[in-house]
Design an enzyme around this catalytic site. Sequence first.
Site, PDB file in Angstrom:
ATOM      1  N   GLU A 131     -19.762 -22.897 -48.336  1.00  0.00           N
ATOM      2  CA  GLU A 131     -18.913 -23.735 -47.485  1.00  0.00           C
ATOM      3  C   GLU A 131     -19.002 -25.210 -47.877  1.00  0.00           C
ATOM      4  O   GLU A 131     -18.158 -26.015 -47.470  1.00  0.00           O
ATOM      5  CB  GLU A 131     -19.285 -23.565 -46.003  1.00  0.00           C
ATOM      6  CG  GLU A 131     -20.702 -23.996 -45.625  1.00  0.00           C
ATOM      7  CD  GLU A 131     -21.742 -22.882 -45.814  1.00  0.00           C
ATOM      8  OE1 GLU A 131     -21.570 -22.046 -46.727  1.00  0.00           O
ATOM      9  OE2 GLU A 131     -22.723 -22.859 -45.049  1.00  0.00           O
ATOM     10  N   GLU A 139     -30.940 -14.086 -56.782  1.00  0.00           N
ATOM     11  CA  GLU A 139     -31.356 -15.263 -57.555  1.00  0.00           C
ATOM     12  C   GLU A 139     -31.735 -16.323 -56.530  1.00  0.00           C
ATOM     13  O   GLU A 139     -30.859 -16.882 -55.873  1.00  0.00           O
ATOM     14  CB  GLU A 139     -30.205 -15.769 -58.436  1.00  0.00           C
ATOM     15  CG  GLU A 139     -29.721 -14.788 -59.497  1.00  0.00           C
ATOM     16  CD  GLU A 139     -30.724 -14.576 -60.608  1.00  0.00           C
ATOM     17  OE1 GLU A 139     -31.732 -15.300 -60.670  1.00  0.00           O
ATOM     18  OE2 GLU A 139     -30.498 -13.661 -61.423  1.00  0.00           O
ATOM     19  N   CYS A 147     -32.148 -24.751 -58.970  1.00  0.00           N
ATOM     20  CA  CYS A 147     -33.210 -23.772 -58.710  1.00  0.00           C
ATOM     21  C   CYS A 147     -34.286 -23.917 -59.771  1.00  0.00           C
ATOM     22  O   CYS A 147     -35.458 -23.664 -59.537  1.00  0.00           O
ATOM     23  CB  CYS A 147     -32.627 -22.374 -58.728  1.00  0.00           C
ATOM     24  SG  CYS A 147     -31.657 -22.027 -60.184  1.00  0.00           S
ATOM     25  N   LYS A 186     -41.671 -12.890 -58.908  1.00  0.00           N
ATOM     26  CA  LYS A 186     -42.260 -13.206 -57.603  1.00  0.00           C
ATOM     27  C   LYS A 186     -41.151 -13.571 -56.591  1.00  0.00           C
ATOM     28  O   LYS A 186     -40.129 -12.905 -56.526  1.00  0.00           O
ATOM     29  CB  LYS A 186     -43.305 -14.309 -57.763  1.00  0.00           C
ATOM     30  CG  LYS A 186     -44.412 -13.908 -58.763  1.00  0.00           C
ATOM     31  CD  LYS A 186     -45.650 -14.756 -58.656  1.00  0.00           C
ATOM     32  CE  LYS A 186     -45.535 -16.029 -59.446  1.00  0.00           C
ATOM     33  NZ  LYS A 186     -46.803 -16.788 -59.523  1.00  0.00           N
ATOM     34  N   LYS A 233     -17.819 -14.786 -52.087  1.00  0.00           N
ATOM     35  CA  LYS A 233     -17.866 -15.794 -51.016  1.00  0.00           C
ATOM     36  C   LYS A 233     -18.540 -17.049 -51.553  1.00  0.00           C
ATOM     37  O   LYS A 233     -19.759 -17.109 -51.708  1.00  0.00           O
ATOM     38  CB  LYS A 233     -18.625 -15.315 -49.781  1.00  0.00           C
ATOM     39  CG  LYS A 233     -18.280 -16.229 -48.591  1.00  0.00           C
ATOM     40  CD  LYS A 233     -19.330 -16.316 -47.526  1.00  0.00           C
ATOM     41  CE  LYS A 233     -20.437 -17.274 -47.782  1.00  0.00           C
ATOM     42  NZ  LYS A 233     -20.068 -18.712 -47.847  1.00  0.00           N
ATOM     43  N   PRO A 234     -17.745 -18.094 -51.831  1.00  0.00           N
ATOM     44  CA  PRO A 234     -18.327 -19.372 -52.267  1.00  0.00           C
ATOM     45  C   PRO A 234     -19.061 -20.051 -51.115  1.00  0.00           C
ATOM     46  O   PRO A 234     -18.951 -19.647 -49.960  1.00  0.00           O
ATOM     47  CB  PRO A 234     -17.103 -20.185 -52.688  1.00  0.00           C
ATOM     48  CG  PRO A 234     -15.988 -19.213 -52.833  1.00  0.00           C
ATOM     49  CD  PRO A 234     -16.281 -18.110 -51.866  1.00  0.00           C
ATOM     50  N   GLU A 269     -39.982 -25.873 -52.288  1.00  0.00           N
ATOM     51  CA  GLU A 269     -38.796 -26.291 -53.045  1.00  0.00           C
ATOM     52  C   GLU A 269     -38.106 -27.419 -52.267  1.00  0.00           C
ATOM     53  O   GLU A 269     -37.713 -27.228 -51.116  1.00  0.00           O
ATOM     54  CB  GLU A 269     -37.832 -25.114 -53.206  1.00  0.00           C
ATOM     55  CG  GLU A 269     -36.596 -25.483 -54.005  1.00  0.00           C
ATOM     56  CD  GLU A 269     -35.602 -24.331 -54.132  1.00  0.00           C
ATOM     57  OE1 GLU A 269     -35.276 -23.704 -53.111  1.00  0.00           O
ATOM     58  OE2 GLU A 269     -35.159 -24.077 -55.269  1.00  0.00           O
ATOM     59  N   TRP A 287     -31.245 -14.745 -67.175  1.00  0.00           N
ATOM     60  CA  TRP A 287     -31.536 -15.720 -66.124  1.00  0.00           C
ATOM     61  C   TRP A 287     -32.002 -14.974 -64.881  1.00  0.00           C
ATOM     62  O   TRP A 287     -31.362 -14.022 -64.447  1.00  0.00           O
ATOM     63  CB  TRP A 287     -30.298 -16.549 -65.781  1.00  0.00           C
ATOM     64  CG  TRP A 287     -30.650 -17.667 -64.848  1.00  0.00           C
ATOM     65  CD1 TRP A 287     -30.465 -17.692 -63.493  1.00  0.00           C
ATOM     66  CD2 TRP A 287     -31.284 -18.888 -65.197  1.00  0.00           C
ATOM     67  NE1 TRP A 287     -30.949 -18.869 -62.986  1.00  0.00           N
ATOM     68  CE2 TRP A 287     -31.464 -19.625 -64.015  1.00  0.00           C
ATOM     69  CE3 TRP A 287     -31.727 -19.419 -66.406  1.00  0.00           C
ATOM     70  CZ2 TRP A 287     -32.066 -20.870 -63.990  1.00  0.00           C
ATOM     71  CZ3 TRP A 287     -32.320 -20.667 -66.394  1.00  0.00           C
ATOM     72  CH2 TRP A 287     -32.476 -21.380 -65.197  1.00  0.00           C
TER      73      TRP A 287
END
Length: 475
Positions: free
Chosen positions: A177, A248, A282, A449, A174-175, A379, A445
Amino acid sequence: MTSPHYIDGHWVEGNGADCITVHDPSLGEPFAELRAASVEQVDQAVVAARRALPGWKNHSASARAAYLRGFAEHLGQRREALITLQMRNNGKPRHEAEVDLDDAVATFNYYAGLAEQLPGRNADVPLAAPGFSARTRLEPVGVVGLIVPWNFPLVTSAWKIAPALAAGCTVVLKPSEVTPLVEQAYGQIADALGVPPGVLNIVNGKAETGAALSSHDGLDKLSFTGSNTVGSLVMRSAASQCRPVTLELGGKSAIIVFDDCDVDQAVEWIVAGISWNAGQMCSATSRLLIQDGIADALLPRLQAALENLRVGNPLTEEVDMGPLTSQGQWLKVAAYFATAREEGLECLAGGKNLDRPGWFVSPTLYADVPAHSRLWAEEIFGPVLCSRRFATEAEAIVLANDSHFGLVATVCSADIERAERVADALEVGHVWINSIQAVFVETSWGGTKGSGIGRELGPWGLAGYQSVKHVTRCL
Ligand code: NAD
């Protein structure tokens, strides 16, 4: 354009409730629309993957490897179209879109190589006890759900599809949207290569489609890349069925610059770590730790370098940095600029959205950001760099490790022994020493934590799609 969903070897229109509008972020304008896959269509995709599993896993590993090499070759043939689409839908500068394409090609070729070595890894196990023999069988985990974000769509999907197919798993992808078009290439290539129907399925959609996939009881594993918020939902779905997950997730990574570092080189590594993909990585090294002795020389140089970056539409201008990929991301970064003003942070560069059509922000640098600032801890996912000073190596390590996340870090120092020592002390999954963020398919990769569970790339990426069986026999 083909229909947007690839299920059981057929391209089909979606019949879900959500309509997905695809934008060019450099203009802030839509250029395509598609209807999401429904919950029933997600079910059809999982059922097709289940049906295809026995045939695919019983293909010889070398036959699967040949298909993977075919993916690499066909990606190369579609190179210009895929680069242009990423420039248009992601806003990536051309050289970045090229790197993504090359990375995806390298990933398929690498896992083709590992697939070819698989029979040799099903080896006898030497036992200390007499009278028994034992052998290892590395088997595919089974049917795998793959859910990915929008920032490196071609790459993130390649990092999952290639090892999964190499291991003998069948998949439902599922890419995001935000970027639902570029990964359709994987379905088109599967079609062109004659990959058996159901081995690779692609369902597009928003949260509803993702939730339908992650909660489907026909999966044997979920591999998710994305935010911590959604990652936690996906993990909960998996937990309810005691199903393995690879996650990830996000990062808030440090780049540590010691006094003895060459200032020009440090500026290059720092700028690349925050401006590549407009900071929507990320692995963005968004917390800059500068040793006291170099700070006054480094900060003005960094300010100038960020202000000199050419920001614009990659399809019509020579640019170093494009727009943010979505309006949502643009608004989120704008909210952090407002927070920085409320917190009274010292802004040395940028700190604002650009006054032009499209979702552009200026590359931004804040100085002496306190550890309690939201901008230091959270982030942001944009070209926003927060800096602080430190005195000693020990202090730098404490500051760098003081994060809920643990994805990557960069260490810049002429003293290689020190740089290696610091690298060993950092609580992250990948460290660069005196380097831009070069990622090689042979290395792993993933994060520690709050940055996730498991590893992609290298042999660890393949192991994530394998189950280890031993057969022990009394002689
Ligand atoms: P996101 O979590 O919003 O979306 C990721 C995917 O999950 C999308 O396909 C989305 O449609 C889907 N999704 C949304 N709601 C869902 C639900 N309830 N159930 C199942 N699936 C659902 O993330 P994003 O905004 O697309 O990407 C940015 C995030 O991804 C950042 O946090 C970034 O750090 C992270 N990321 C991590 C890595 C890594 O390797 N660690 C790589 C790239 C991006």
